[in-house]
Scaffold this active site. Structure first.
Site, PDB file in Angstrom:
ATOM      1  N   SER A 138      -0.040   2.393  -8.681  1.00  0.00           N
ATOM      2  CA  SER A 138      -0.783   2.346  -7.109  1.00  0.00           C
ATOM      3  C   SER A 138      -0.415   3.439  -7.064  1.00  0.00           C
ATOM      4  O   SER A 138      -0.924   4.547  -6.046  1.00  0.00           O
ATOM      5  CB  SER A 138      -1.144   0.906  -6.401  1.00  0.00           C
ATOM      6  N   GLU A 164      -7.483   8.701 -11.968  1.00  0.00           N
ATOM      7  CA  GLU A 164      -6.065   8.755 -11.561  1.00  0.00           C
ATOM      8  C   GLU A 164      -5.602   9.440 -12.750  1.00  0.00           C
ATOM      9  O   GLU A 164      -5.101   8.366 -13.045  1.00  0.00           O
ATOM     10  CB  GLU A 164      -5.956   8.807 -10.286  1.00  0.00           C
ATOM     11  N   ASN A 169      -4.557   6.427  -3.035  1.00  0.00           N
ATOM     12  CA  ASN A 169      -3.862   5.621  -1.727  1.00  0.00           C
ATOM     13  C   ASN A 169      -3.393   6.222  -0.950  1.00  0.00           C
ATOM     14  O   ASN A 169      -2.665   5.381  -0.012  1.00  0.00           O
ATOM     15  CB  ASN A 169      -2.615   5.092  -3.128  1.00  0.00           C
ATOM     16  N   HIS A 181      -4.555   5.553 -13.883  1.00  0.00           N
ATOM     17  CA  HIS A 181      -4.461   5.303 -12.660  1.00  0.00           C
ATOM     18  C   HIS A 181      -5.805   4.297 -12.814  1.00  0.00           C
ATOM     19  O   HIS A 181      -6.559   5.444 -12.058  1.00  0.00           O
ATOM     20  CB  HIS A 181      -4.398   5.155 -11.278  1.00  0.00           C
TER      21      HIS A 181
HETATM   22  P1  NAD Z   1      -1.346  -8.559 -11.529  1.00  0.00           P
HETATM   23  O1  NAD Z   1      -0.295  -9.639 -10.932  1.00  0.00           O
HETATM   24  O2  NAD Z   1      -2.833  -9.315 -11.524  1.00  0.00           O
HETATM   25  O3  NAD Z   1      -1.282  -8.830 -12.749  1.00  0.00           O
HETATM   26  C1  NAD Z   1       0.365  -8.411 -13.276  1.00  0.00           C
HETATM   27  C2  NAD Z   1       0.320  -9.246 -14.690  1.00  0.00           C
HETATM   28  O4  NAD Z   1       1.215  -8.517 -15.174  1.00  0.00           O
HETATM   29  C3  NAD Z   1       1.190 -10.453 -14.000  1.00  0.00           C
HETATM   30  O5  NAD Z   1      -0.217 -10.698 -15.060  1.00  0.00           O
HETATM   31  C4  NAD Z   1       2.330 -11.110 -14.812  1.00  0.00           C
HETATM   32  O6  NAD Z   1       2.144 -12.073 -15.527  1.00  0.00           O
HETATM   33  C5  NAD Z   1       2.128  -9.693 -15.898  1.00  0.00           C
HETATM   34  N1  NAD Z   1       4.007  -9.381 -16.049  1.00  0.00           N
HETATM   35  C6  NAD Z   1       4.428  -9.701 -15.082  1.00  0.00           C
HETATM   36  N2  NAD Z   1       5.660  -8.983 -16.025  1.00  0.00           N
HETATM   37  C7  NAD Z   1       5.422  -8.685 -17.328  1.00  0.00           C
HETATM   38  C8  NAD Z   1       6.219  -8.402 -18.217  1.00  0.00           C
HETATM   39  N3  NAD Z   1       7.736  -7.794 -17.925  1.00  0.00           N
HETATM   40  N4  NAD Z   1       5.882  -7.717 -19.519  1.00  0.00           N
HETATM   41  C9  NAD Z   1       4.537  -8.248 -19.791  1.00  0.00           C
HETATM   42  N5  NAD Z   1       3.089  -8.544 -18.114  1.00  0.00           N
HETATM   43  C10 NAD Z   1       4.282  -8.356 -17.523  1.00  0.00           C
HETATM   44  O7  NAD Z   1      -1.244  -7.056 -11.025  1.00  0.00           O
HETATM   45  P2  NAD Z   1      -2.541  -6.443 -11.096  1.00  0.00           P
HETATM   46  O8  NAD Z   1      -3.094  -5.344  -9.528  1.00  0.00           O
HETATM   47  O9  NAD Z   1      -3.735  -6.274 -11.959  1.00  0.00           O
HETATM   48  O10 NAD Z   1      -1.792  -4.812 -11.121  1.00  0.00           O
HETATM   49  C11 NAD Z   1      -0.860  -4.486 -11.658  1.00  0.00           C
HETATM   50  C12 NAD Z   1      -0.504  -3.046 -11.416  1.00  0.00           C
HETATM   51  O11 NAD Z   1      -1.720  -1.824 -11.668  1.00  0.00           O
HETATM   52  C13 NAD Z   1       0.111  -2.973 -10.494  1.00  0.00           C
HETATM   53  O12 NAD Z   1       0.851  -1.766 -10.460  1.00  0.00           O
HETATM   54  C14 NAD Z   1      -0.581  -2.671  -8.943  1.00  0.00           C
HETATM   55  O13 NAD Z   1      -0.363  -1.954  -7.973  1.00  0.00           O
HETATM   56  C15 NAD Z   1      -2.144  -1.450  -9.907  1.00  0.00           C
HETATM   57  N6  NAD Z   1      -3.465  -1.819  -9.183  1.00  0.00           N
HETATM   58  C16 NAD Z   1      -3.630  -2.585  -9.279  1.00  0.00           C
HETATM   59  C17 NAD Z   1      -5.124  -3.193  -8.220  1.00  0.00           C
HETATM   60  C18 NAD Z   1      -5.522  -3.468  -7.953  1.00  0.00           C
HETATM   61  O14 NAD Z   1      -6.812  -3.883  -7.059  1.00  0.00           O
HETATM   62  N7  NAD Z   1      -5.316  -5.239  -8.103  1.00  0.00           N
HETATM   63  C19 NAD Z   1      -6.494  -1.696  -8.578  1.00  0.00           C
HETATM   64  C20 NAD Z   1      -5.358  -0.555  -8.965  1.00  0.00           C
HETATM   65  C21 NAD Z   1      -3.998  -0.156  -9.365  1.00  0.00           C
END
Ligand code: NAD
Length: 313
Positions: free
Chosen positions: A147, A180, A218, A168
């Site tokens: 993000s 993005e 963001n 993104h």
């Molecule tokens: P999340 O916590 O829901 O999911 C992350 C997943 O990664 C988990 O299932 C975890 O088990 C897994 N994980 C952790 N370490 C790992 C590894 N070494 N290898 C493989 N899997 C691993 O997080 P999210 O909300 O999906 O966010 C993920 C990324 O996307 C972040 O960088 C976040 O900033 C970005 N993002 C999130 C949103 C949102 O609204 N949640 C929106 C845009 C971008």
């Protein structure tokens, strides 16, 4: 005898330092993909790609998360098909093209593009990028769904940093049109073009953003949440009223508190922290203490059943 004038050294053309690094050929045909991290974003991204008829392997450290990801993706596609927002073929594609494994090396082997979607933590993401560097083909494009973390800081840990960029997606991935595409200092324009085409092929609206803290959305959004939290602290209005005003009268799809609950209070807090750090502690990006205490207490929003609101079922 006249002395021969000293030969003028040939002028070296100016080449920016990042153009001097070794360039491995980068595959621009994107057919086989892997998504690392099967949480909120990872499962949505994998769903989108599989529905478009491209092979995608979804990997996570937790098998239960992978099982849940497949269930969620299936339920989501069924709903979108029922509403007429996706063709029936999308469900067939999901079953045919999406596979899961906890073995990262197997997931990323032979892929054209890997999208990392693990939690917003630089050390963790760098560790994943080191693994990708080890197990991917030299030409595999390495993208992060971060993000707000620096794409250059991720590129710095792989041997060929020219294949790294930000990709993104927004939440929920199936519905949000914007993507993005973030260019690091060493991302070549051809790579951006290839990934732009790929995102358009998925039906998205891609924009290229610079690698500045928070990129575009963001960065703008920090104050949407930050001011809402400060107004709550000052008792200007309640959570419900502030949300209703922004949604009903200001034309936003969701109010700031509903949106924080959807994103995840932890994710939102991590993004705010990283923008604050990366901008050398600009006051306007300072996280609010309430974000931290909610995370400490486990009030993470919809995913834990409680955040600014309570969720039943
Ligand atoms: P999340 O916590 O829901 O999911 C992350 C997943 O990664 C988990 O299932 C975890 O088990 C897994 N994980 C952790 N370490 C790992 C590894 N070494 N290898 C493989 N899997 C691993 O997080 P999210 O909300 O999906 O966010 C993920 C990324 O996307 C972040 O960088 C976040 O900033 C970005 N993002 C999130 C949103 C949102 O609204 N949640 C929106 C845009 C971008």
């Amino acid at each position: 005898m006249a002395e021969k004038p000293a030969e003028k050294p040939a002028e070296k053309p100016f080449v920016p330092f990042f153009k001097r690094t070794v360039i491995e050929p980068v595959t621009h045909e994107i057919k086989t993909l892997a998504v690392v991290g099967a949480g909120t974003m990872g499962h949505g991204i994998a769903q989108l790609i599989a529905c478009a008829g491209l092979t995608v392997r979804l990997t996570d450290v937790d098998q239960a998360v992978l099982d849940q990801a497949v269930q969620q993706a299936t339920a989501s596609v069924e709903k979108l098909v029922a509403k007429g927002q996706l063709e029936g073929q999308a469900l067939e594609n999901l079953k045919q093209y999406l596979s899961t494994t906890t073995d990262l090396a197997a997931a990323v082997a032979g892929t054209d593009l890997v999208i990392e979607a693990v939690p917003e933590d630089m050390a963790l993401k760098q560790a994943v990028f080191r693994q990708l560097d080890q197990h991917c083909l030299p030409q595999t494009i390495l993208a992060s769904n971060t993000s707000a973390l620096s794409i250059d800081e991720l590129a710095g840990v792989v041997s060929n940093r020219q294949r790294v960029l930000g990709l993104h997606f927004f939440n929920p991935v199936a519905l949000m049109p914007l993507v993005e595409i973030i260019a690091g200092l060493t991302t070549p324009p051809e790579l951006l073009d290839a990934v732009m085409d790929f995102a358009e092929g998925l039906g998205k609206t891609p924009v290229v953003a610079k690698n500045v803290p928070g990129f575009i959305v963001n960065r703008v959004a920090r104050n949407f949440y930050g001011e809402a939290l400060r107004m709550l602290e000052e008792n200007v209005a309640s959570v419900e009223v502030l949300d209703a005003i922004m949604r009903e009268t200001a034309g936003f799809k969701m109010g700031p508190f509903e949106l924080m609950d959807l994103i995840g209070i932890d994710v939102n807090y991590a993004v705010t922290q990283s923008v604050y750090e990366a901008s050398f502690h600009e006051g306007r990006f300072k996280p609010h203490p309430l974000q931290r205490t909610m995370v400490e207490n486990g009030l993470l929003g919809r995913k834990t059943g409680a955040g600014f609101y309570h969720y039943d079922g």
